[in-house]
Design an enzyme around this catalytic site. Structure first.
Site, PDB file in Angstrom:
ATOM      1  N   HIS A 165      -2.009  -1.249  -5.327  1.00  0.00           N
ATOM      2  CA  HIS A 165      -0.870  -0.493  -5.825  1.00  0.00           C
ATOM      3  C   HIS A 165      -0.914  -0.317  -7.338  1.00  0.00           C
ATOM      4  O   HIS A 165      -1.632  -1.037  -8.040  1.00  0.00           O
ATOM      5  CB  HIS A 165       0.444  -1.165  -5.426  1.00  0.00           C
ATOM      6  CG  HIS A 165       0.629  -2.522  -6.026  1.00  0.00           C
ATOM      7  ND1 HIS A 165       0.069  -3.663  -5.485  1.00  0.00           N
ATOM      8  CD2 HIS A 165       1.293  -2.932  -7.145  1.00  0.00           C
ATOM      9  CE1 HIS A 165       0.396  -4.703  -6.214  1.00  0.00           C
ATOM     10  NE2 HIS A 165       1.131  -4.299  -7.248  1.00  0.00           N
ATOM     11  N   GLU A 176      -3.310  -3.117  -9.225  1.00  0.00           N
ATOM     12  CA  GLU A 176      -3.404  -4.494  -8.756  1.00  0.00           C
ATOM     13  C   GLU A 176      -3.816  -4.497  -7.291  1.00  0.00           C
ATOM     14  O   GLU A 176      -3.536  -3.559  -6.551  1.00  0.00           O
ATOM     15  CB  GLU A 176      -2.076  -5.217  -8.946  1.00  0.00           C
ATOM     16  CG  GLU A 176      -1.673  -5.366 -10.408  1.00  0.00           C
ATOM     17  CD  GLU A 176      -0.264  -5.883 -10.615  1.00  0.00           C
ATOM     18  OE1 GLU A 176      -0.001  -6.433 -11.693  1.00  0.00           O
ATOM     19  OE2 GLU A 176       0.591  -5.722  -9.700  1.00  0.00           O
ATOM     20  N   HIS A 184       8.870  -1.548 -13.153  1.00  0.00           N
ATOM     21  CA  HIS A 184       8.700  -2.858 -12.509  1.00  0.00           C
ATOM     22  C   HIS A 184       8.989  -4.002 -13.478  1.00  0.00           C
ATOM     23  O   HIS A 184       9.534  -5.032 -13.086  1.00  0.00           O
ATOM     24  CB  HIS A 184       7.281  -2.961 -11.958  1.00  0.00           C
ATOM     25  CG  HIS A 184       6.948  -4.270 -11.338  1.00  0.00           C
ATOM     26  ND1 HIS A 184       7.743  -4.863 -10.387  1.00  0.00           N
ATOM     27  CD2 HIS A 184       5.886  -5.116 -11.523  1.00  0.00           C
ATOM     28  CE1 HIS A 184       7.208  -6.012 -10.013  1.00  0.00           C
ATOM     29  NE2 HIS A 184       6.088  -6.191 -10.693  1.00  0.00           N
ATOM     30  N   TRP A 198       3.421 -10.759  -1.674  1.00  0.00           N
ATOM     31  CA  TRP A 198       3.992 -11.720  -2.624  1.00  0.00           C
ATOM     32  C   TRP A 198       5.055 -12.552  -1.921  1.00  0.00           C
ATOM     33  O   TRP A 198       5.880 -12.008  -1.175  1.00  0.00           O
ATOM     34  CB  TRP A 198       4.599 -10.953  -3.788  1.00  0.00           C
ATOM     35  CG  TRP A 198       4.966 -11.812  -4.953  1.00  0.00           C
ATOM     36  CD1 TRP A 198       6.133 -12.505  -5.128  1.00  0.00           C
ATOM     37  CD2 TRP A 198       4.168 -12.075  -6.109  1.00  0.00           C
ATOM     38  NE1 TRP A 198       6.113 -13.184  -6.324  1.00  0.00           N
ATOM     39  CE2 TRP A 198       4.909 -12.940  -6.957  1.00  0.00           C
ATOM     40  CE3 TRP A 198       2.898 -11.662  -6.524  1.00  0.00           C
ATOM     41  CZ2 TRP A 198       4.422 -13.398  -8.176  1.00  0.00           C
ATOM     42  CZ3 TRP A 198       2.411 -12.114  -7.734  1.00  0.00           C
ATOM     43  CH2 TRP A 198       3.171 -12.979  -8.550  1.00  0.00           C
ATOM     44  N   HIS A 221       4.887  -2.783  -3.568  1.00  0.00           N
ATOM     45  CA  HIS A 221       3.744  -3.537  -4.063  1.00  0.00           C
ATOM     46  C   HIS A 221       2.828  -3.995  -2.929  1.00  0.00           C
ATOM     47  O   HIS A 221       2.024  -4.908  -3.102  1.00  0.00           O
ATOM     48  CB  HIS A 221       4.225  -4.742  -4.880  1.00  0.00           C
ATOM     49  CG  HIS A 221       5.033  -4.347  -6.066  1.00  0.00           C
ATOM     50  ND1 HIS A 221       4.514  -4.235  -7.335  1.00  0.00           N
ATOM     51  CD2 HIS A 221       6.345  -3.993  -6.168  1.00  0.00           C
ATOM     52  CE1 HIS A 221       5.456  -3.837  -8.177  1.00  0.00           C
ATOM     53  NE2 HIS A 221       6.577  -3.694  -7.493  1.00  0.00           N
ATOM     54  N   ASP A 258       1.561  -0.474 -10.513  1.00  0.00           N
ATOM     55  CA  ASP A 258       2.871  -0.804 -11.075  1.00  0.00           C
ATOM     56  C   ASP A 258       3.322   0.336 -11.992  1.00  0.00           C
ATOM     57  O   ASP A 258       2.535   0.843 -12.803  1.00  0.00           O
ATOM     58  CB  ASP A 258       2.799  -2.073 -11.926  1.00  0.00           C
ATOM     59  CG  ASP A 258       2.796  -3.340 -11.108  1.00  0.00           C
ATOM     60  OD1 ASP A 258       2.946  -3.261  -9.877  1.00  0.00           O
ATOM     61  OD2 ASP A 258       2.622  -4.418 -11.709  1.00  0.00           O
ATOM     62  N   HIS A 302       2.188  -8.367 -18.614  1.00  0.00           N
ATOM     63  CA  HIS A 302       2.900  -7.106 -18.364  1.00  0.00           C
ATOM     64  C   HIS A 302       3.595  -6.615 -19.639  1.00  0.00           C
ATOM     65  O   HIS A 302       3.649  -5.405 -19.900  1.00  0.00           O
ATOM     66  CB  HIS A 302       3.929  -7.282 -17.246  1.00  0.00           C
ATOM     67  CG  HIS A 302       3.344  -7.310 -15.869  1.00  0.00           C
ATOM     68  ND1 HIS A 302       2.880  -8.464 -15.296  1.00  0.00           N
ATOM     69  CD2 HIS A 302       3.148  -6.319 -14.961  1.00  0.00           C
ATOM     70  CE1 HIS A 302       2.429  -8.207 -14.078  1.00  0.00           C
ATOM     71  NE2 HIS A 302       2.581  -6.913 -13.852  1.00  0.00           N
TER      72      HIS A 302
END
Length: 217
Positions: free
Chosen positions: A58, A178, A64, A24, A54, A60, A166
Site C-alpha cells: 500500500h 510499504e 495517515h 497490523w 493499509h 500511505d 513518517h
C-alpha cells in the site's frame, strides 16, 4: 514493417489480498464475500470486500500521519512511476541506515526500494521488521529522492508513538510504499509502477506494484 521489441520482464511485488492476510495488530481483517452468483436469473458474479486501507502492499497518504495531510485521492502519481533501485539491507537489523544504502546507491535514481526480509512473512504477522532510520530519509531527500519503498509494514517500529520516520517523510514530502514483496528481485535498477487508487477521503491506498526491466546504461 516496424520490428516489435521483446516484452520487458515484469516482477509482481504485491502481496496477494486474501482472507487470512496478516494485518497490523488490531486493524481490519481482509474479508471477501460473494454477494451475487451466476445462476438462473443472475448472469454475473459480484463480491463485497472488507479491508483496511493499509492491507497488503500500500501507499500511505500524508493524512495517515498528518491530521491535515493529503488524502490518497489527492496524491501526485508521478513519484509512483519511474526508475527505482532495489537495495538489500542486512536481514534482522532494527533500522535501515545511510551506511546500509549509500555504498550501493546509484546517483540520479530517485526511488529507493529496501529489501530486508530473508523471506517475506506471507502467513503470519512479524513485529521484528526492519524500520527506517529518519536520517536515511533525510539523506534520500538530499539525493533528489521522491519515493521510499520497503518490504516492511511500516517505516517506524510497531511500538512507536511519535513516528519519527513518517515525520521526516512528511517534512520532505516524499512518497512511500510499504509491504512490498522483493524476495525474487535481484538488487538493481528497474521501472516501478505502483499507482494508488483515487480514494478521495482515505489515509492510504492498496496498490498493485510491479517492477519492469530498465534498460542498462
Amino acid at each position: 514493417m516496424i520490428a516489435t521489441p521483446p516484452p520487458a520482464r515484469l516482477w509482481d511485488i504485491s502481496q496477494p489480498l486474501r482472507p487470512g492476510l496478516p494485518v497490523w495488530p488490531g486493524d481490519t481483517a481482509f474479508g471477501e464475500e460473494r454477494t451475487w452468483s451466476i445462476q438462473p436469473g443472475c448472469p454475473v458474479n459480484v463480491s463485497r470486500l472488507v479491508m483496511s486501507t493499509h492491507s497488503g502492499t500500500h501507499a500511505d497518504a500524508p493524512l495517515h500521519y498528518d491530521a491535515i495531510g493529503l488524502t490518497a485521492g489527492a496524491l501526485d502519481l508521478a513519484p509512483y512511476l519511474g526508475p527505482a533501485q532495489v537495495i538489500t539491507v542486512p536481514p534482522g537489523t532494527p533500522f535501515a541506515t545511510v551506511d546500509d544504502v549509500a555504498p550501493h546507491w546509484r546517483p540520479g535514481v530517485p526511488r529507493l526500494l529496501l529489501h530486508s526480509y530473508d523471506r517475506f512473512p506471507h502467513e503470519a504477522w512479524r513485529s521484528d521488521y526492519t524500520a527506517i532510520d529518519p536520517a536515511l530519509i533525510d539523506w534520500l531527500a538530499g539525493q533528489g529522492g521522491v519515493l521510499l519503498g520497503t518490504d516492511a509494514p511500516s517505516l517506524d517500529p510497531q511500538d512507536s508513538k511519535d513516528l519519527p520516520a513518517h515525520t521526516m517523510l512528511n517534512r520532505h514530502r516524499l512518497a512511500v510504499l510499504e509491504g512490498l514483496v522483493l524476495d525474487a528481485v535481484p538488487d538493481g535498477i528497474y521501472e516501478l509502477i505502483a499507482l494508488p487508487l483515487p480514494l478521495s477521503n482515505a489515509d492510504a491506498s492498496p496498490v498493485r506494484a510491479v517492477l519492469r526491466e530498465w534498460p542498462q546504461r
